[in-house]
Scaffold this motif. Structure first.
Motif, PDB file in Angstrom:
ATOM      1  N   HIS A 148      47.538   2.436 -15.227  1.00 30.20           N
ATOM      2  CA  HIS A 148      46.629   1.946 -16.268  1.00 30.20           C
ATOM      3  C   HIS A 148      46.824   0.450 -16.469  1.00 30.20           C
ATOM      4  N   GLY A 152      44.370  -2.621 -15.591  1.00 31.66           N
ATOM      5  CA  GLY A 152      44.097  -3.608 -16.626  1.00 31.66           C
ATOM      6  C   GLY A 152      44.331  -5.028 -16.151  1.00 31.66           C
ATOM      7  N   ALA A 169      41.753  -0.499 -20.712  1.00 30.45           N
ATOM      8  CA  ALA A 169      42.822  -0.814 -19.752  1.00 30.45           C
ATOM      9  C   ALA A 169      43.167  -2.294 -19.801  1.00 30.45           C
ATOM     10  N   ARG A 170      42.151  -3.139 -19.905  1.00 26.35           N
ATOM     11  CA  ARG A 170      42.399  -4.581 -19.989  1.00 26.35           C
ATOM     12  C   ARG A 170      43.204  -4.920 -21.238  1.00 26.35           C
ATOM     13  N   TYR A 173      46.872  -3.976 -20.887  1.00 29.96           N
ATOM     14  CA  TYR A 173      47.633  -4.923 -20.077  1.00 29.96           C
ATOM     15  C   TYR A 173      47.932  -6.202 -20.859  1.00 29.96           C
TER      16      TYR A 173
END
Length: 226
Positions: A148, A152, A169-170, A173
């Motif tokens: 994940h 991301g 997901a971005r 991260y």
């Protein structure tokens, strides 16, 4: 299943995700521990990777720490990443392999190809335990933190309208202590406790690689122009 139609940047998990995003122009496979990390190391050395079919009865797998100096053509079986590359190739999309090491470079190349970009975190399989009790048949998909975050990392370096799945997901991260989280998550702890800490550390070298593995004629090769 909806395909996140209308968004330029999309995300779905595993083999089913490849099918759901089969209309994307670009598919980016992410399997941080450890297929795409291994691919990055080999391709970064000027080598090539053949995503070979992994057989549960063989248990054969290659770890990143064994590939630091690898060159030439390397057959690399894995129950997740290699399978996803093969499935993605069947869609006719451009297929790239990304990890935390090369996420930004892969994103830049994917963006240059234009169109819609689907990111496919591989996840793991319940009931598949290569390290401890030997290989078994595949179970249902288990989404995992490291993939994940790897997805991301790719999405954080892309521009375009992102689906809610891709945005989540971005955000994960961007807002995580990636090294700490991956070392302490189930996948990281399993590898570390079974003597593969070096593999985890290689996977956690964020942004150190400019390699862009692209699937061409069954091989993952350097895709950057020149």
């Amino acid at each position: 299943m909806f395909s996140q139609e209308g968004y330029q940047l999309r995300l779905e998990w595993g083999p089913e995700g490849v099918h759901a995003l089969r209309d994307c122009d670009v598919l980016v496979v992410v399997d941080v521990l450890s297929f795409t990390t291994s691919v990055d190391l080999v391709v970064g050395n000027g080598g090539q990777v053949r995503p070979s079919r992994w057989k549960p009865e063989s248990g054969k797998t290659l770890r990143p720490a064994s590939l630091v100096d690898a060159t030439g053509v390397v057959d690399l079986p894995s129950p997740n990443g290699s399978n996803l590359c093969r499935l993605a190739a069947e869609t006719g999309a451009h297929v790239l392999a990304a990890c935390l090491r090369n996420a930004e470079a892969v994103a830049a190349h994917a963006q240059g190809l234009g169109g819609t970009i689907g990111v496919i975190p591989g996840g793991e399989r319940w009931g598949l335990d290569i390290l401890k009790s030997g290989p078994r048949e595949f179970g249902p998909l288990r989404p995992c933190i490291e993939d994940h975050l790897g997805a991301g990392a790719v999405l954080a370096a892309l521009t375009g309208e992102a689906s809610p799945e891709a945005r989540l997901a971005r955000a994960a991260y961007v807002n995580s202590d990636v090294e700490k989280v991956v070392r302490e998550c189930g996948s990281g702890r399993e590898l570390i406790e079974n003597g593969h800490a070096a593999d985890v550390e290689l996977a956690l070298q964020v942004g150190v690689s400019g390699a862009v593995p692209v699937l061409s004629d069954g091989l993952l090769v350097e895709g950057r122009a020149g």
